[in-house]
Scaffold this active site. Structure first.
Site, PDB file in Angstrom:
ATOM      1  N   ASN A 120      -6.641 102.621 -16.109  1.00 30.72           N
ATOM      2  CA  ASN A 120      -6.310 101.784 -15.279  1.00 30.72           C
ATOM      3  C   ASN A 120      -7.223 101.930 -14.165  1.00 30.72           C
ATOM      4  OD1 ASN A 120      -4.445 100.205 -13.559  1.00 30.72           O
ATOM      5  ND2 ASN A 120      -3.709 102.006 -12.454  1.00 30.72           N
ATOM      6  N   HIS A 122      -7.221 101.545  -9.740  1.00 28.21           N
ATOM      7  CA  HIS A 122      -6.316 101.759  -8.502  1.00 28.21           C
ATOM      8  C   HIS A 122      -7.111 101.525  -7.406  1.00 28.21           C
ATOM      9  CE1 HIS A 122      -2.721 102.272  -6.360  1.00 28.21           C
ATOM     10  NE2 HIS A 122      -3.278 102.934  -5.538  1.00 28.21           N
TER      11      HIS A 122
HETATM   12  C1  GAR Z   1      -7.569  95.267  -8.165  1.00 27.19           C
HETATM   13  O1  GAR Z   1      -8.190  95.436  -6.762  1.00 27.19           O
HETATM   14  C2  GAR Z   1      -6.946  96.484  -8.775  1.00 27.19           C
HETATM   15  O2  GAR Z   1      -7.585  97.453  -8.163  1.00 27.19           O
HETATM   16  C3  GAR Z   1      -5.466  96.329  -8.316  1.00 27.19           C
HETATM   17  O3  GAR Z   1      -4.986  94.896  -8.266  1.00 27.19           O
HETATM   18  C4  GAR Z   1      -6.366  94.453  -8.120  1.00 27.19           C
HETATM   19  C5  GAR Z   1      -6.396  93.094  -9.094  1.00 27.19           C
HETATM   20  O4  GAR Z   1      -7.365  92.340  -8.732  1.00 27.19           O
HETATM   21  N1  GAR Z   1      -4.605  97.168  -9.051  1.00 27.19           N
HETATM   22  C6  GAR Z   1      -3.518  97.834  -8.521  1.00 27.19           C
HETATM   23  O5  GAR Z   1      -3.166  97.594  -7.098  1.00 27.19           O
HETATM   24  C7  GAR Z   1      -2.693  98.827  -9.429  1.00 27.19           C
HETATM   25  N2  GAR Z   1      -1.957  99.528  -8.998  1.00 27.19           N
HETATM   26  P1  GAR Z   1      -8.126  91.296  -9.867  1.00 27.19           P
HETATM   27  O6  GAR Z   1      -6.860  90.555 -10.364  1.00 27.19           O
HETATM   28  O7  GAR Z   1      -8.785  90.224  -8.852  1.00 27.19           O
HETATM   29  O8  GAR Z   1      -8.647  91.804 -10.799  1.00 27.19           O
END
Ligand code: GAR
Length: 211
Positions: A120, A122
């Site tokens: 994953n 984060h």
């Molecule tokens: C990303 O910044 C990722 O790190 C985060 O969601 C975003 C998705 O962006 N993930 C989390 O917050 C998980 N806890 P995207 O859909 O444009 O790739």
């Protein structure tokens, strides 16, 4: 069968043995999913085989269509029962799962099927600013509200808790006094696009051979 056809036949039927197949789980925009697909487009050992989403309206599905990657959606019930997801992963001979903005907790059947083969990303420096409800802008809002001087990304293995698996890689970016949560989000996204695909590549290439 002429020689050339034999070679072609072998190539088609052994591709899944040579290539490691990745499935991406995403719940939102999918900009990371896109960066990952593009990174592996001409890779000779790894390919993104499919994208799965829990949200039928997620923009990642539109991206998947444009990138020509098979995409699937599933309901909460299907996710919990497991048969549908397992079937999709089996059909695509998936070796490795990448969570790229996927917001549901990972169920036991997936953890068991992909030990040390699910990671994953984060958008903060774990163990700070992680846990349930800490995703996307919630994270960046909290980071700025607490007056942090830096933020960054954490790439980690997935376990039964949100954001608690072993950390594989972190990268940082500075936060200035004038940075808003949106600025931090942009900086963090840049780090994600730069590092996530290549860390996936490193981890996948270390996977044991399929038997
Ligand atoms: C990303 O910044 C990722 O790190 C985060 O969601 C975003 C998705 O962006 N993930 C989390 O917050 C998980 N806890 P995207 O859909 O444009 O790739």
């Amino acid at each position: 069968m002429p020689k050339i056809s034999v070679i072609y036949f072998l190539l088609i039927n052994t591709t899944h043995l040579i290539m490691k197949q990745i499935a991406i789980f995403a719940s939102g925009s999918g900009s990371n999913a896109q960066a990952i697909v593009e990174y592996f487009q001409n890779h000779n050992q790894i390919r993104v085989a499919c994208i799965l989403s829990n949200r039928p309206d997620a923009y990642v599905l539109e991206r998947a269509k444009q990138l020509n990657v098979p995409a699937y959606t599933f309901t909460r019930q299907e996710y919990q029962e497991g048969a549908t997801i397992r079937q999709i992963l089996q059909n695509h001979q998936i070796d490795f799962i990448v969570l790229a903005g996927f917001l549901w907790l990972i169920p036991g059947y997936l953890l068991e099927a992909f030990p040390k083969a699910m990671i994953n990303i984060h958008p903060a420096l774990l163990p700070k600013f992680g846990g349930k409800g800490m995703f996307g802008m919630h994270v960046h809002n909290a980071v700025v509200a607490q007056g942090e001087k830096e933020s960054g990304i954490s790439i980690h293995y997935v376990n039964e808790h949100y954001d608690e698996g072993d950390i594989i890689y972190q990268a940082t970016c500075p936060i200035t006094v004038s940075d808003t949560p949106q600025h931090v989000a942009q900086k963090v996204h840049q780090l994600e696009y730069l590092h996530f695909p290549r860390i996936i590549e490193q981890v996948v290439l270390q996977l044991p051979e399929r038997h």
